[in-house]
Design an enzyme around this catalytic site. Structure first.
Site, PDB file in Angstrom:
ATOM      1  CG  HIS A  75      -7.806 -13.097  13.825  1.00  0.00           C
ATOM      2  ND1 HIS A  75      -8.877 -13.608  13.114  1.00  0.00           N
ATOM      3  CD2 HIS A  75      -6.974 -14.139  14.027  1.00  0.00           C
ATOM      4  CE1 HIS A  75      -8.681 -14.894  12.901  1.00  0.00           C
ATOM      5  NE2 HIS A  75      -7.539 -15.249  13.440  1.00  0.00           N
ATOM      6  CG  ASP A 127     -11.163 -11.432  11.779  1.00  0.00           C
ATOM      7  OD1 ASP A 127     -10.105 -10.809  11.544  1.00  0.00           O
ATOM      8  OD2 ASP A 127     -11.192 -12.612  12.174  1.00  0.00           O
ATOM      9  N   GLY A 229      -5.103 -21.860  12.712  1.00  0.00           N
ATOM     10  CA  GLY A 229      -4.214 -21.915  11.548  1.00  0.00           C
ATOM     11  C   GLY A 229      -4.967 -21.825  10.232  1.00  0.00           C
ATOM     12  CB  SER A 231      -7.440 -17.475  10.989  1.00  0.00           C
ATOM     13  OG  SER A 231      -8.250 -17.766  12.076  1.00  0.00           O
ATOM     14  N   GLY A 232      -8.299 -16.721   8.033  1.00  0.00           N
ATOM     15  CA  GLY A 232      -7.965 -15.948   6.842  1.00  0.00           C
ATOM     16  C   GLY A 232      -8.243 -16.710   5.561  1.00  0.00           C
TER      17      GLY A 232
HETATM   18  N1  ARG Z   1      -8.881 -18.020  14.888  1.00  0.00           N
HETATM   19  C1  ARG Z   1      -8.406 -19.205  14.258  1.00  0.00           C
HETATM   20  C2  ARG Z   1      -7.111 -18.934  13.502  1.00  0.00           C
HETATM   21  O1  ARG Z   1      -6.478 -17.944  13.788  1.00  0.00           O
HETATM   22  C3  ARG Z   1      -9.453 -19.868  13.430  1.00  0.00           C
HETATM   23  C4  ARG Z   1     -10.341 -20.621  14.307  1.00  0.00           C
HETATM   24  C5  ARG Z   1     -11.484 -21.221  13.641  1.00  0.00           C
HETATM   25  N2  ARG Z   1     -12.106 -22.023  14.632  1.00  0.00           N
HETATM   26  C6  ARG Z   1     -13.220 -22.708  14.462  1.00  0.00           C
HETATM   27  N3  ARG Z   1     -13.655 -23.441  15.428  1.00  0.00           N
HETATM   28  N4  ARG Z   1     -13.876 -22.640  13.348  1.00  0.00           N
HETATM   29  O2  ARG Z   1      -6.635 -19.757  12.780  1.00  0.00           O
END
Ligand code: ARG
Length: 844
Positions: A75, A127, A229, A231-232
């Site tokens: 994503h 993902d 932030g 993510s990944g």
């Molecule tokens: N989708 C988020 C990103 O792009 C990560 C979110 C993780 N959230 C959580 N509650 N664990 O950074």
């Protein structure tokens, strides 16, 4: 971690990259070393962590899995279904703080981004993404790959693993400079346990289905999590002395919320896909086999218990006994009432501490301040004072946070109050309490509190707001909150010198919903500034305040309302004719008064201003009588279900005013009350209309059927044109009489002797008084319009709306009447009625 492992890697760095990348080289950081609820990592503790930049800024995390390969989340690179250009991205390796010189760090550009074919959006899984670097990373003590698990690898439920990243510290609270990599320990949750948590409606009332290839990690109680932030980035678990990447940070609902653990892409299930992508480019990632001793975990137990976390804040042993009640004591001034919001922070009005509202100097004598908390034998000392930046000029931001020198243990008492998230919607009808707030006396007891019920947003907004203002819909932060509570004027002091906070109950949990100010005077309900708009600031400063999700989700019909509502017209004296929503019990007709005459007769009266009630003259004055009777007025009685005694208001009538009409008995009388009745949901003046029927209005006769019970009934009617009216009654009506037509069978729904009023609701939504029934009649009403001059001279605050519709009609000639209609109602009763009307009443 031992030293001898370090040496071969140093050699490894200066030697050319070996032909085959060895399994033993992954997942072993140098011996040493948010993410929400985490802390700064040690430099080099997570050497596989990379930062993915686009447009010069950090966007996502990733992990180095081989010299030329980075693993991340799909994503991060897919927007609107299309994969972004690899050339837009760069990979930062070996970074600790992203501010200033990135010593030891180096950058690689991206040659290709690979995403599984079946990836569409995060909630549907898959993902993950692989980035091929344009040239291999320089491996070093701060740049090393992580080990990947094989598909057969099982991580035991409950294993403590670590997530790392440069993401937000909390929802909408970015990592501050110097942007040091954060780490947090998260526990792996089994599929059943995670699904169980997500099956409970929570934030945004959402539930979610965990899919194969997903992994949950975190805690039922929340508070520690990854966030935007991160993510990944990797979720890594240590097994047999080396680190394996169990997951890739993918998504969550909010961050750190209760029963909403973070969702990760499980790496093991993608072994084959990863191997296929990296094929041919050696060395590839390492998939060491799972160490023997870690294969005995509880991962197979399907019998995981489903442990839902309950709120940790806002539990009170009984209403009014607040375990979060905090009193700040300062030498030489009255104590200041505030509330405990976390184990270390107290929220209180800033005005308690800022000597003059214009000086925003920090208070000097912090050392001398003490905080008293329930069940604590000794007072707490204060180490920091953080006023809200707008505290000195904005009443709604009159807040300050005080940090306790030592955190207190939260148990039954003291305990923190729950704070609402910005999108919280307190349902109309919620049970609330008003509690002292700000400067006050030491002695506190339940007497210093008022029970209350939350009013609908429309009513509250429009009572205080201005006409035409649009009302924030449910789920949008309200501008103000209005609780409905007992009249507080008893001692005639109107509580003018005290301030209140508003606590509201949801599912047994108390939220600090609003803070009151002084400015609303005696106007009831007082308007409270919503606390939810300040929750982000409170959690930013305290990093541990208890923000709690909405616990009651039954929005009922209000939740479905999609069209924006606007406030009906106001007059220069404020709001009038606002009828509360039916949801609020017993407050349907706030201007409807019971007028008790000399103890025996009961008439209908209408509140037209805070100290004035309009009635039909014949109701209060008897023909031939020369004494002014003893009259009492009750408000807040009329309703579908009667209000509790305390919500009723009664006043004595101190004078009766009549217009001076030559030769005619005046049909309307104004009663002056012994004291004002402040606007409230049980006593709000109606609007008046100077003439004509407001266009598009619907009109009703309001009265009661039974003189004993006096439950109001409203019957819809149509007001006849003056010509029709004139014809029906053969021109014998006094000017300005209104005639109405009932639907069949509806004629005698209310009792005639009480002289019911005729009301219309305008298109704009306000209720307008059109007339009062003439003696003995069901159909004829003495109109208000022609008496405008008299009413507004007598009652300065009468709410006359600007004129609209046709001007008031002059008596029309009977020659215009259709022949078959003239005389249609020329019954003996009608004649008698007219005679009565013309008989002069006693005058004062
Ligand atoms: N989708 C988020 C990103 O792009 C990560 C979110 C993780 N959230 C959580 N509650 N664990 O950074």
């Amino acid at each position: 971690m031992s030293q001898h492992l370090f040496l071969p890697l140093v050699i490894f760095v200066i030697s050319p990259i070996p032909e085959a990348f060895q399994d033993s080289d992954c997942g072993r950081p140098e011996p040493s070393a948010r993410i929400m609820g985490g802390s700064d990592a040690q430099p080099g503790a997570w050497p596989w962590q990379v930062s993915l930049h686009q447009g010069g800024g950090h966007i996502c995390g990733g992990s180095l899995i081989a010299p030329s390969w980075v693993l991340s989340a799909a994503h991060c690179f897919v927007s609107n279904g299309t994969l972004e250009q690899a050339s837009e991205w760069s990979v930062l390796l070996g970074v600790h703080s992203q501010d200033g010189p990135l010593d030891g760090a180096h950058v690689r550009s991206v040659a290709a981004i690979l995403v599984p074919d079946n990836y569409s959006k995060v909630e549907l899984g898959a993902d993950l993404a692989l980035l091929r670097l344009t040239s291999p990373a320089k491996l070093s003590p701060t740049v090393r790959p992580i080990c990947l698990p094989r598909a057969s690898h099982r991580f035991a439920h409950g294993t403590a693993c670590w997530a790392t990243g440069w993401g937000d510290l909390q929802e909408d609270d970015p990592l501050p400079l110097p942007w040091v990599l954060q780490e947090v320990e998260l526990r792996l949750l089994g599929e059943a346990a995670c699904q169980c948590l997500y099956s409970r409606p929570g934030p945004f009332n959402l539930t979610f289905q965990l899919l194969p290839g997903m992994l949950c990690a975190g805690y039922p109680e929340g508070r520690r999590d990854t966030c935007q932030g991160d993510s990944g980035g990797p979720l890594v678990c240590k097994e047999g002395g080396r680190w394996f990447q169990a997951g890739i940070t993918s998504f969550g609902f909010g961050c750190g919320r209760r029963n909403r653990p973070g969702v990760f892409t499980a790496v093991g299930p993608y072994e084959t896909w990863i191997r296929e992508q990296v094929m041919g480019l050696e060395p590839g990632p390492a998939f060491p086999s799972q160490p023997q001793e870690s294969q005995t975990g509880t991962w197979e137990s399907r019998e995981e218990n489903c442990t839902i976390a309950l709120p940790e804040c806002g539990k009170a042993p009984r209403p009014g006994v607040w375990p979060w009640e905090a009193q700040v004591i300062m030498p030489g001034s009255r104590p200041c009432h505030g509330t405990l919001v976390s184990e270390s922070w107290v929220l209180a009005p800033a005005s308690c501490f800022l000597d003059s509202i214009t000086s925003d100097n920090p208070p000097r004598d912090l050392d001398a301040w003490r905080v008293l908390l329930p069940s604590r034998t000794r007072s707490e000392r204060v180490s920091r004072f953080v006023p809200h930046e707008n505290a000195t000029w904005d009443d709604a931001s009159d807040l300050a946070l005080l940090q306790l020198r030592a955190p207190v243990n939260l148990s039954a008492a003291p305990r923190a109050v729950c704070l609402p998230y910005p999108e919280h919607y307190f349902l109309p009808g919620s049970r609330c309490r008003l509690a002292l707030w700000g400067r006050g006396e030491h002695a506190l007891g339940p007497s210093a509190q008022l029970e209350a019920e939350l009013l609908g947003g429309w009513w509250c907004h429009c009572l205080y707001g201005h006409q035409g203002a649009s009302v924030p819909p449910p789920g949008h932060p309200p501008h103000r909150l209005c609780p409905y509570y007992q009249e507080e004027e008893e001692a005639g002091r109107c509580w003018n010198d005290s301030r209140w906070s508003l606590m509201c109950l949801e599912e047994g949990t108390w939220f600090l919903a609003g803070i009151g100010d002084f400015s609303s005077g005696c106007l009831r309900p007082r308007a409270f500034s919503p606390v939810q708009t300040h929750s982000p600031w409170i959690s930013h400063v305290t990093r541990g305040a208890y923000l709690e999700d909405q616990l009651a989700w039954d929005w009922g019909s209000e939740g479905e309302e999609t069209e924006t509502q606007t406030c009906p017209p106001h007059t220069e004296h404020g709001a009038c004719g606002l009828r509360p929503e039916a949801a609020q019990k017993g407050t349907l007709w706030p201007w409807l008064a019971e007028v008790h005459v000399a103890g025996d007769r009961v008439c209908t009266g209408i509140l037209v201003a805070p100290g004035w009630v309009l009635v039909a003259t014949h109701c209060v004055l008897r023909l031939g009588s020369t004494t002014v009777p003893n009259i009492e007025v009750y408000l807040g009685r009329a309703g579908a279900s009667p209000l509790p005694q305390g919500h009723q208001v009664s006043r004595l009538v101190i004078s009766i005013r009549l217009p001076r009409h030559l030769g005619l008995g005046p049909p309307l009388a104004l009663l002056e009350l012994s004291s004002r009745v402040e606007p409230s949901p049980s006593a709000l003046p109606i609007c008046l209309h100077p003439g004509g029927v407001p266009p598009g209005a619907s009109c009703w006769v309001l009265g009661w059927k039974d003189p004993q019970d006096r439950v109001p009934v409203a019957t819809i009617v149509s007001i006849l044109t003056p010509r029709l009216c004139h014809c029906l009654y053969q021109g014998i009506l006094p000017p300005g009489t209104l005639c109405v037509l009932y639907a069949e069978g509806q004629e005698d729904r209310c009792e005639v002797t009480s002289a019911p009023p005729l009301l219309c609701q305008t298109e704009g939504g306000s209720w307008v008084l059109m007339g009062m029934a003439v003696r003995g009649s069901q159909e004829l009403f003495a109109a208000i319009g022609p008496e405008e001059a008299w009413i507004s001279q007598t009652v300065a605050e009468a709410h006359f709306l600007p004129p609209s519709g046709s001007p008031y009609w002059p008596p029309a000639g009977s020659d215009l009447c259709p022949p078959d209609m003239a005389g249609a109602s020329g019954s003996p009763q009608a004649a008698a009625l007219i005679l009565l009307l013309l008989t002069p009443l006693i005058q004062d």
